[in-house]
Design an enzyme around this catalytic site. Structure first.
Site, PDB file in Angstrom:
ATOM      1  N   ASP A 195       0.838  -1.202   0.000  1.00 21.18           N
ATOM      2  CA  ASP A 195       0.000   0.000   0.000  1.00 21.18           C
ATOM      3  C   ASP A 195       0.877   1.258   0.000  1.00 21.18           C
ATOM      4  O   ASP A 195       2.028   1.220   0.447  1.00 21.18           O
ATOM      5  CB  ASP A 195      -0.863   0.077   1.269  1.00 21.18           C
TER       6      ASP A 195
HETATM    7  N1  URA Z   1      -1.225  -5.977   3.927  1.00 27.88           N
HETATM    8  C1  URA Z   1      -1.694  -4.725   3.921  1.00 27.88           C
HETATM    9  O1  URA Z   1      -2.708  -4.441   4.526  1.00 27.88           O
HETATM   10  N2  URA Z   1      -1.010  -3.798   3.223  1.00 27.88           N
HETATM   11  C2  URA Z   1       0.115  -4.062   2.550  1.00 27.88           C
HETATM   12  O2  URA Z   1       0.706  -3.163   1.940  1.00 27.88           O
HETATM   13  C3  URA Z   1       0.583  -5.369   2.567  1.00 27.88           C
HETATM   14  C4  URA Z   1      -0.105  -6.312   3.257  1.00 27.88           C
END
Ligand code: URA
Length: 247
Positions: free
Chosen positions: A103
């Site tokens: 993310d």
């Molecule tokens: N899980 C999440 O919530 N975000 C990420 O970036 C990776 C795994």
């Protein structure tokens, strides 16, 4: 699939513009068929592409790991003008793409490559390569809540697979806890959603391991090439598939 002139330019044949001229002049063949128009797309990993009868050189395979910082998007382009991971790859001319996503606000270990097969193998849902995160959450989750995460918890896209979950640090003053969580899947925003499901908001998320590969001393926002052994180990971990996990 990419436009032929782009593939030729990336293989070092000539500039994109010159490659267009080569196509129009009938010098380029794809799988034995002459191409003389510019819209044609091909896949250099699959299609045999020649210029004046000579096969183009395949692009050198690159395998990188980056310690991604917050506020960077794991896409090739961002129409909103936010920072993208390739902004953090000085000296890398080849086009590499992330193996899975982190993310915008997630930090830590991100693999990048131009080897589509490697990327597919490591992100394919039937290959459960473990990924470990440190999630700092608001409040201190109860042991029983962590057990729920460990066993599997209902999310809107189904139950999660069993995970490994441990307390890493508890700050009673700030009323925050950092939990280490290893998951064997890669659903969208999975870790954040798992903690939401036990009513603890993730305030910081960092991936610290992909398979057995850790971040070690890699500084924030820095990258390095993987060693051939590291690439081999990741492939071996992916090829083990789900057998290990389903026992
Ligand atoms: N899980 C999440 O919530 N975000 C990420 O970036 C990776 C795994």
């Amino acid at each position: 699939m990419e436009r032929l002139q782009k593939i030729l330019a990336q293989a070092g044949v000539a500039s994109r513009r010159k490659c267009e001229e080569l196509i129009l002049s009938g010098s380029v063949e794809v799988n034995g068929e002459k191409v003389t128009t510019l819209g044609v797309k091909a896949d250099p990993a699959v299609d045999a592409i020649t210029v004046n009868g000579k096969p183009i050189k395949s692009e050198k395979k690159l395998y990188l790991m980056m310690n991604k910082v917050k506020g960077v998007i794991t896409s090739a382009k961002d129409p909103q003008g936010r920072k993208i991971v390739s902004d953090f790859l000085p000296g890398i001319k080849e086009r590499v793409y992330p193996v899975g996503r982190l993310d915008y606000d997630t930090e830590g270990l991100l693999l990048l490559t131009n080897d589509g097969e490697f990327a597919n193998l490591l992100t394919h849902p039937s290959h459960h390569v473990p990924k470990t995160y440190l999630a700092t959450v608001k409040g201190v989750p109860h042991g029983s809540a962590l057990e729920q995460l460990q066993k599997g918890i209902q999310l809107e896209d189904g139950m999660t697979a069993p995970a490994e979950v441990e307390y890493h640090d508890v700050d009673t003053e700030k009323k925050e806890a950092t939990i280490s969580i290893t998951i064997y899947e890669g659903r969208n925003r999975q870790v954040r959603r798992m903690f939401e499901a036990i009513n603890h908001k993730v305030i910081r998320l960092k991936r610290i391991k992909f398979g057995d590969l850790g971040l070690q001393q890699l500084g924030r926002g820095k990258y390095r090439h993987l060693t051939p052994q590291e690439v081999k180990d990741l492939l071996a971990a992916a090829r083990k598939t789900h057998k290990v996990h389903k026992k």
